[in-house]
Each structure stands twice: as structure tokens, then as C-alpha cells.
Design a protein around this motif. Structure first.
Motif, mmCIF file in Angstrom:
data_model
loop_
_atom_site.group_PDB
_atom_site.id
_atom_site.type_symbol
_atom_site.label_atom_id
_atom_site.label_comp_id
_atom_site.label_asym_id
_atom_site.label_seq_id
_atom_site.Cartn_x
_atom_site.Cartn_y
_atom_site.Cartn_z
ATOM 1 N N LYS A 1 -14.525 -16.552 6.490
ATOM 2 C CA LYS A 1 -13.648 -16.297 5.162
ATOM 3 C C LYS A 1 -14.777 -16.244 3.868
ATOM 4 C CE LYS A 1 -10.328 -19.513 6.878
ATOM 5 N NZ LYS A 1 -9.246 -20.883 6.452
ATOM 6 N N HIS A 2 -15.977 -15.697 4.164
ATOM 7 C CA HIS A 2 -17.084 -15.465 3.174
ATOM 8 C C HIS A 2 -16.423 -14.909 2.000
ATOM 9 C CE1 HIS A 2 -17.882 -12.291 6.027
ATOM 10 N NE2 HIS A 2 -18.285 -11.603 4.841
ATOM 11 N N TYR B 1 -21.014 -22.422 -6.173
ATOM 12 C CA TYR B 1 -21.101 -22.545 -4.879
ATOM 13 C C TYR B 1 -22.428 -21.830 -4.397
ATOM 14 C CZ TYR B 1 -18.982 -17.622 -5.316
ATOM 15 O OH TYR B 1 -19.086 -16.354 -5.626
ATOM 16 N N MET C 1 -19.771 -25.395 -1.574
ATOM 17 C CA MET C 1 -18.696 -25.292 -2.731
ATOM 18 C C MET C 1 -18.845 -26.796 -3.326
ATOM 19 S SD MET C 1 -15.839 -23.155 -0.779
ATOM 20 C CE MET C 1 -15.998 -23.945 0.637
ATOM 21 N N HIS D 1 -12.824 -17.488 -6.449
ATOM 22 C CA HIS D 1 -13.731 -18.282 -7.511
ATOM 23 C C HIS D 1 -13.718 -17.170 -8.505
ATOM 24 C CE1 HIS D 1 -17.027 -20.535 -9.492
ATOM 25 N NE2 HIS D 1 -16.311 -21.398 -8.814
ATOM 26 N N TRP E 1 -11.492 -23.242 -7.861
ATOM 27 C CA TRP E 1 -10.964 -22.156 -6.732
ATOM 28 C C TRP E 1 -9.445 -21.739 -6.914
ATOM 29 C CZ3 TRP E 1 -15.654 -24.661 -6.156
ATOM 30 C CH2 TRP E 1 -16.535 -23.826 -5.591
ATOM 31 N N HIS F 1 -13.672 -16.763 0.053
ATOM 32 C CA HIS F 1 -14.050 -17.736 -0.816
ATOM 33 C C HIS F 1 -14.595 -17.406 -2.133
ATOM 34 C CE1 HIS F 1 -13.242 -20.973 1.980
ATOM 35 N NE2 HIS F 1 -14.119 -20.787 2.839
ATOM 36 N N GLU G 1 -19.592 -25.318 4.688
ATOM 37 C CA GLU G 1 -19.021 -24.482 6.012
ATOM 38 C C GLU G 1 -20.210 -24.048 6.454
ATOM 39 O OE1 GLU G 1 -15.499 -22.279 4.973
ATOM 40 O OE2 GLU G 1 -16.604 -20.516 5.455
#
Length: 361
Positions: A26-27, A337, A351, A34, A322, A30, A16
Motif C-alpha cells: 500500500k505504499h 512519515y 507514520m 497524506h 492522513w 499511504h 509497516e
């Protein structure tokens, strides 16, 4: 003779590219998804000292616990659920269990208990579950999910009574558990006192620093620097190179008498120095997001380097990767990731998981 060389295991990599300032980035999500991480590695080119704010964030990750031979049913008692599961975010993972051979347990911060068990244990427990996505033709592993935050999961209700009977009387299961509790209200977790009748050890993450000298490095350019005269290494090539750096592999090999060699991707340059900062332990997403936010501030003042990297390794034997995605160990157990942060707040995110894992988001 080469026909007998076994094929490399398949793996999945989702990439991404975005900007931290983008409203739809969306950092953080994400990272938050995890759950179970054992190592964070930060690589900063042309740097001999990790910035103080990054160091402070890393040293502020807090302690975690190893509770030995704890019966699972103790985590299903109403007092434990009310004190820890419902009053913050509790991360629990069975320790020294192998996802391809043993029973493995995870309690997610959203209040879901996941039991990844072999066929014999599944049949003895008698609880409803689903065959593992990565079983053979005949199912050999099963996943059982218990929603312990549900309002109906209380003593006296059929589901609660059934689960407690199965785990306390029919098939008592004990494990060594890694635990960490994060309270949104700022309260102090007291897991040691709660489990005082068990052996409960307290640990702090371990921090190490390595200064790399005169290393071959691929050229990475953010979107604003790319053009006809400016070429950049691809994100996939960079990920391979990063693995070589972490493993202390020479990236300047010559194809002489070796069966295989690895060379730094082109275009490349030579870094006078780089700082590799590694944190190891039971590290939860809330702490990793704090480190990521501090790394973003690194470029507030002009720097020689145009990028920094942060790699997060998840547990190879975690039942999930995830979110609630099933994770299985086939050959490599990949579960990681990587962020590459650029000076203009662009980022690359990779990822990666192994063949026996659901695709990352």
C-alpha cells in the motif's frame, strides 16, 4: 528538582514492513493519503551525488501558489468548482494559521472543504459541524465539512445557499492560501489568472544538498541478510537517529557532565560520506510518489549501501493528517512519515503523529 521536569508529549508511530513488488503493498496509497507536505528529505549512504533521475523528479514537482486574503466563498463558486475541483486534484491549505489557536482551512483533493474553527466562529457561522476530538470538557473547537463535489451542491439547493450565505454574508472569512492543482488530463492550471484581483505569488520548491562526512550510522539489514550472525538496528531506533542527522546533532557523545546524551544505535558503522537532499515547499503526493518510484530504481546497479531513506514532513498546523483524520497541535505537532528502501525492494514505513491526532492508517 527532576520532579519538576515536564513529561514528554505522547506521540503515535505506526510501522509497516513489506516489499514494493508485493501485490498488496500500500505504499502508493499511504503517500496519496497524506495530502499536505512541506518538506522531503532523502538520505543516501556512501553517495556524494544524488542520482540524476531522482534529481529530475524532484525538480519536476512544479510551482505552487500563495493567494493572499482570499475569501473562502470564492472557492465555492460554480465556475471555480467546475474548472479546478472537478477537473483534477486541487490542494488548498490556509497559510500561517495555528491549529491550536486560529481558524484553519483545508480543501482536500477529493473535494471536501474542512473548516477547523473556534467556538465563537462556529456559532456565528451557524453551519452544522462536530466538536473537535481534542476539545476540553466543554468543546472549544469544531470541524465543519462541506462536500463541494456533491451533485446537489449547486446554486438554488438549500445546502449550497446556506453555506454561501454563512461564508459570504454572515461571517466572511479571509485567509492566505497555499494552492496547487494537479490535473489528471494534463491541462495547465491557471489559478493566477482566475484570482487576478488578489495578490497571487508563484513559488518553486527549494532544493538543498548537504554532504555528510564520517558519520556514525546504524546497521540496517533487509530480511534477506538477517541471520544469527547479522544483526540490525530496529526501525524505531533508526527513526530517532534520522532525526538527529537532520538536526545536525552529534551522535557520538560521551556521558560526561551532560544531563542527557544521544549515541548512535548499536550495531553501528561509520559512513565515509552520505548525501542529504532536501526539497522544501508545498509538495503534493503525486510528486512524492514519483520521487519514491525513482528511488526504487537506485539499486538497479550494485551500490555500496544496502538502503536509502526518504522522510516526508507534513504541516504541523494542517487540520488533517492522513485522509480526513483530524490533526491537532498539542506540544510537538508531529505529522510525518519515513520510508527506508532496501536493495531487494523491501521497505520499512513509519507514520508518526502527535498526541492530538487520529492514529495513522
Amino acid at each position: 528538582m527532576l520532579n519538576n521536569v515536564e513529561k514528554c508529549a505522547r506521540h503515535l508511530v505506526v510501522s509497516e514492513r513489506s516489499n514494493f513488488r508485493h501485490s498488496k503493498s500500500k505504499h502508493h496509497k499511504h503517500v496519496q493519503a497524506h495530502h499536505y507536505n512541506y518538506q522531503v528529505s532523502i538520505l543516501i549512504p556512501e553517495c556524494g551525488v544524488i542520482p540524476p533521475r531522482v534529481t529530475a523528479a524532484c525538480r519536476n514537482l512544479g510551482e505552487y501558489y500563495l493567494v493572499e486574503q482570499l475569501p473562502i466563498h470564492r472557492m465555492l463558486e460554480p465556475d471555480f468548482i467546475n474548472k479546478f475541483v472537478k477537473q483534477g486534484f486541487l490542494y488548498v491549505l490556509s497559510y500561517n494559521t495555528r491549529i491550536d489557536q486560529d481558524n484553519c482551512i483545508a480543501l482536500l483533493p477529493i473535494g471536501k472543504l474542512i473548516l477547523s474553527v473556534d467556538k465563537d466562529t462556529y456559532e456565528e457561522l451557524g453551519l452544522e459541524g462536530k466538536p473537535s476530538m481534542y476539545s476540553h470538557k466543554a468543546a472549544m473547537r469544531y470541524n465543519i465539512t462541506v462536500h463541494i463535489r456533491d451533485a446537489t451542491f449547486v446554486p438554488g439547493e438549500k445546502r449550497y445557499n446556506r453555506v454561501m450565505w454563512a461564508l459570504k454574508e454572515k461571517k466572511p472569512l479571509k485567509f492566505d492560501f497555499l494552492m496547487k492543482w494537479h490535473s489528471s488530463g494534463g491541462q495547465e492550471a491557471n489559478l493566477v489568472s482566475y484570482f487576478k484581483e488578489y495578490e497571487c505569488k508563484v513559488y518553486q520548491p527549494i532544493v538543498s544538498t548537504r554532504i555528510l562526512k564520517d558519520i556514525d550510522s546504524p546497521v540496517l539489514l533487509g530480511n534477506e541478510l538477517k541471520g544469527k550472525d547479522n544483526e540490525s538496528c530496529s526501525s524505531e531506533e533508526f527513526l530517532d537517529w534520522l532525526g538527529a542527522v537532520f538536526s545536525d546533532i552529534d551522535c557520538n557523545n560521551q556521558a560526561d557532565s551532560f544531563l542527557s546524551t544521544y549515541c548512535c544505535p548499536w550495531p553501528s558503522t561509520v559512513l565515509d560520506k552520505a548525501c542529504l537532499y532536501t526539497i522544501s515547499g508545498f509538495i503534493i503526493p503525486e510528486g512524492i510518489n514519483q520521487i519514491l518510484d525513482q528511488l526504487r530504481l537506485y539499486f538497479e546497479e550494485p551500490k555500496l549501501a544496502h538502503w536509502v531513506s526518504m522522510t516526508v514532513h507534513g504541516f504541523a498546523d494542517s487540520p488533517v493528517s492522513w485522509g480526513e483524520n483530524e490533526h491537532g497541535y498539542y506540544k510537538g505537532g508531529e505529522n510525518l512519515y519515513n520510508f527506508v528502501l532496501f536493495s531487494n525492494q523491501d521497505y520499512w514505513l513509519h507514520m508518526a503523529v502527535g498526541a492530538h491526532s487520529a492514529c495513522p492508517p
